[in-house]
Enzyme design. Structure first.
Site, PDB file in Angstrom:
ATOM      1  N   LYS A 136     -69.823   3.997  45.105  1.00 21.02           N
ATOM      2  CA  LYS A 136     -68.520   4.209  45.746  1.00 21.02           C
ATOM      3  C   LYS A 136     -68.568   4.478  47.260  1.00 21.02           C
ATOM      4  O   LYS A 136     -68.738   3.559  48.043  1.00 21.02           O
ATOM      5  CB  LYS A 136     -67.780   5.298  44.993  1.00 21.02           C
ATOM      6  CG  LYS A 136     -67.608   4.898  43.507  1.00 21.02           C
ATOM      7  CD  LYS A 136     -66.390   5.401  42.844  1.00 21.02           C
ATOM      8  CE  LYS A 136     -66.321   4.850  41.424  1.00 21.02           C
ATOM      9  NZ  LYS A 136     -65.037   4.771  40.853  1.00 21.02           N
ATOM     10  N   TYR A 152     -66.873  10.559  33.084  1.00 22.21           N
ATOM     11  CA  TYR A 152     -67.064   9.107  32.959  1.00 22.21           C
ATOM     12  C   TYR A 152     -68.286   8.735  33.783  1.00 22.21           C
ATOM     13  O   TYR A 152     -68.426   9.176  34.925  1.00 22.21           O
ATOM     14  CB  TYR A 152     -65.821   8.380  33.494  1.00 22.21           C
ATOM     15  CG  TYR A 152     -65.907   6.870  33.440  1.00 22.21           C
ATOM     16  CD1 TYR A 152     -65.781   6.187  32.230  1.00 22.21           C
ATOM     17  CD2 TYR A 152     -66.111   6.121  34.600  1.00 22.21           C
ATOM     18  CE1 TYR A 152     -65.853   4.801  32.180  1.00 22.21           C
ATOM     19  CE2 TYR A 152     -66.181   4.729  34.555  1.00 22.21           C
ATOM     20  CZ  TYR A 152     -66.053   4.077  33.342  1.00 22.21           C
ATOM     21  OH  TYR A 152     -66.125   2.702  33.286  1.00 22.21           O
ATOM     22  N   ASP A 154     -74.687  12.774  38.474  1.00 17.55           N
ATOM     23  CA  ASP A 154     -74.003  11.502  38.702  1.00 17.55           C
ATOM     24  C   ASP A 154     -73.067  11.719  39.884  1.00 17.55           C
ATOM     25  O   ASP A 154     -71.999  12.318  39.755  1.00 17.55           O
ATOM     26  CB  ASP A 154     -73.230  11.066  37.455  1.00 17.55           C
ATOM     27  CG  ASP A 154     -72.499   9.744  37.688  1.00 17.55           C
ATOM     28  OD1 ASP A 154     -72.579   9.217  38.823  1.00 17.55           O
ATOM     29  OD2 ASP A 154     -71.858   9.247  36.756  1.00 17.55           O
TER      30      ASP A 154
HETATM   31  C1  PLP Z   1     -68.887   9.483  38.068  1.00 11.87           C
HETATM   32  C2  PLP Z   1     -68.925   8.008  37.824  1.00 11.87           C
HETATM   33  N1  PLP Z   1     -70.071   7.435  37.418  1.00 11.87           N
HETATM   34  C3  PLP Z   1     -70.170   6.116  37.203  1.00 11.87           C
HETATM   35  C4  PLP Z   1     -69.078   5.291  37.383  1.00 11.87           C
HETATM   36  C5  PLP Z   1     -69.199   3.820  37.152  1.00 11.87           C
HETATM   37  O1  PLP Z   1     -69.202   3.159  38.374  1.00 11.87           O
HETATM   38  P1  PLP Z   1     -68.837   1.598  38.455  1.00 11.87           P
HETATM   39  O2  PLP Z   1     -67.380   1.482  38.175  1.00 11.87           O
HETATM   40  O3  PLP Z   1     -69.219   1.230  39.860  1.00 11.87           O
HETATM   41  O4  PLP Z   1     -69.671   0.900  37.461  1.00 11.87           O
HETATM   42  C6  PLP Z   1     -67.863   5.841  37.805  1.00 11.87           C
HETATM   43  C7  PLP Z   1     -66.678   4.991  38.008  1.00 11.87           C
HETATM   44  O5  PLP Z   1     -65.583   5.426  38.237  1.00 11.87           O
HETATM   45  C8  PLP Z   1     -67.783   7.231  38.026  1.00 11.87           C
HETATM   46  O6  PLP Z   1     -66.645   7.815  38.424  1.00 11.87           O
END
Ligand code: PLP
Length: 436
Positions: free
Chosen positions: A275, A144, A247
């Protein structure tokens, strides 16, 4: 009977009259009689509207690495709030925070802040496309990367039998409303399968702008790469002239101060962070090699955001990184997270339930199956039904894992040995209840 107490249920009803399904993010809705409303958090604990306390392993899907309401972070944010929050101009706090991010993460030579992980991956993808002049993005099944159209394909809720063959995987939209045309710009591959990636790049590599990979699948048990896998992606990206993007929205500042590069020894061209960088405040970043980041400097490639680098988020990031840089939070999490992971697996063995410990002490995955998963497709061998029922039993007993049976449990530096012992007791009691 609902999952939560009367006051919490009545707050949900009240919320449901103004917020769609009573939530501001679809993943938070678990049904009309099972959606929680939180009053507050403190350290490793959260409290619902009935005042019931839970040991929190959800941690907002991972950000709260120092614990809720950490005093140093709260004080830094309070001080910043009194001095104005949004100027849409560069601030001292933003520069100080960026210096700390750069100092922490080896491969960041230049960066910009955004507010959320979704924004960060959106901008990283646009930057990669602009830098390479190519349009296709390769992502991994089960990963994700946020809620925008370019990445909502074959995420961890996908049905495995719909994913096509390993040699020719089908990118599956995870939501209605994503234009069919977007699918032509996305390829999906199984994680930990270099042959599949090699095949894809051999046939289509000249269209690929970037390989977008979570170095550990933070939305799938915290699955780790097999030895040599990230190195293989690095080599293939170089051979085919595409960028490697990590990511690190979940791994960044969580698995180590320097993120996945520190843990696995492989450097991407770009990384996205959010995060744990701000202990729960909305702050995110895109950073990486100077030559790629300079594409923004040259103009013509839009990256923008009214709140990007705002004073509250910058203050939160700076204060969080200062605490993380002492190393103490990582040492604490290593100890408690390992004890949790070992304990969960041992209890399963004691009760004859096949189980595999997956992930990392900071991101604990429990896979209920005979063999460890190698990639997302192995989810068919996980007893999701049992896991889900045990999680509900744990919540009733005051322990709050992520409800999604494919997500890991997140640790914070505030979790104590006693919390782990209480958690393991709750897990065992819930498991025994479900096994009958
Ligand atoms: C690996 C990863 N990338 C991107 C995101 C998206 O982040 P946000 O919820 O701050 O938009 C998440 C969210 O859980 C994530 O786990």
């Amino acid at each position: 009977m609902g999952l939560f107490g009367d006051k919490t249920a009545s707050w949900f009803q009240r919320g449901n009259r103004v917020l769609v399904n009573g939530v501001s993010s679809g993943f938070r809705y678990w049904g009309d009689d099972a959606t929680v409303v939180i009053e507050r958090g403190q350290g490793a604990y959260i409290f619902d509207m009935d005042g019931k306390r839970y040991i929190d392993y959800h941690l907002g899907f991972g950000p709260v690495i120092l614990g809720h309401g950490h005093p140093a972070v709260a004080a830094a944010v309070a001080e910043a709030a009194g001095e104005g929050t949004t100027f849409a101009m560069t601030t001292r706090r933003e520069i100080e925070a960026a210096e700390k991010v750069k100092e922490a993460v080896g491969y960041i030579e230049a960066m910009r802040f955004t507010n959320t992980g979704t924004e960060a991956t959106l901008h990283a993808i646009r930057l990669a496309r602009a830098a390479t002049g190519r349009e296709v993005i390769v992502k991994f099944e089960g990963a994700y990367h946020g809620a925008h159209d370019y990445v909502l394909f074959s995420t961890s809720g996908a049905v495995v039998s719909h994913l096509g063959s390993r040699r020719s995987p089908l990118p599956l939209q995870s939501s209605s409303g994503i234009p069919e045309a977007v699918r032509a710009m996305v390829r999906t591959v199984p994680f930990n399968d270099l042959d599949a990636m090699e095949l894809l790049l051999r046939t289509d590599g000249h269209h690929v702008a970037a390989l977008l990979v979570e170095p550990m699948l933070g939305n799938f048990f915290g699955l780790v790469p097999q030895p040599g896998y990230l190195e293989g992606l690095r080599r293939l990206a170089d051979e085919h002239g595409c960028l490697l993007i990590f990511d690190e929205v979940k791994t960044g500042f969580r698995v180590a101060l320097g993120g996945a590069e520190e843990l696995f020894g492989v450097s991407p061209d770009l990384g996205t962070f959010a995060k744990a960088m701000g202990n729960g405040f909305p702050v995110a970043a895109v950073g990486g090699r100077q030559a790629v980041m300079d594409v923004w400097a040259g103009g013509g490639v839009t990256q923008a955001g009214t709140y990007s680098g705002n004073a509250l988020s910058a203050a939160a990031a700076a204060a969080t990184i200062d605490v993380l840089a002492t190393g103490e939070p990582y040492a604490a999490i290593e100890k408690t997270g390992s004890a949790l992971l070992d304990g969960l697996v041992r209890i399963c063995a004691d009760h004859g339930v096949p189980a595999q410990g997956v992930g990392h002490p900071s991101m604990v995955g429990l896979f209920l199956g005979e063999a460890p998963p190698r990639d997302f497709r192995d989810v068919v061998n996980h007893d999701e039904d049992l896991y889900g029922r045990v999680v509900m039993g744990m919540i009733r007993r005051g322990v709050f894992p992520v409800d999604d049976a494919r997500e890991p449990m997140f640790l914070s530096a505030a979790h104590t040995d006693e919390d782990i012992a209480t958690t393991l007791t709750a897990f065992e009691d819930a498991l025994v209840e479900e096994l009958g």
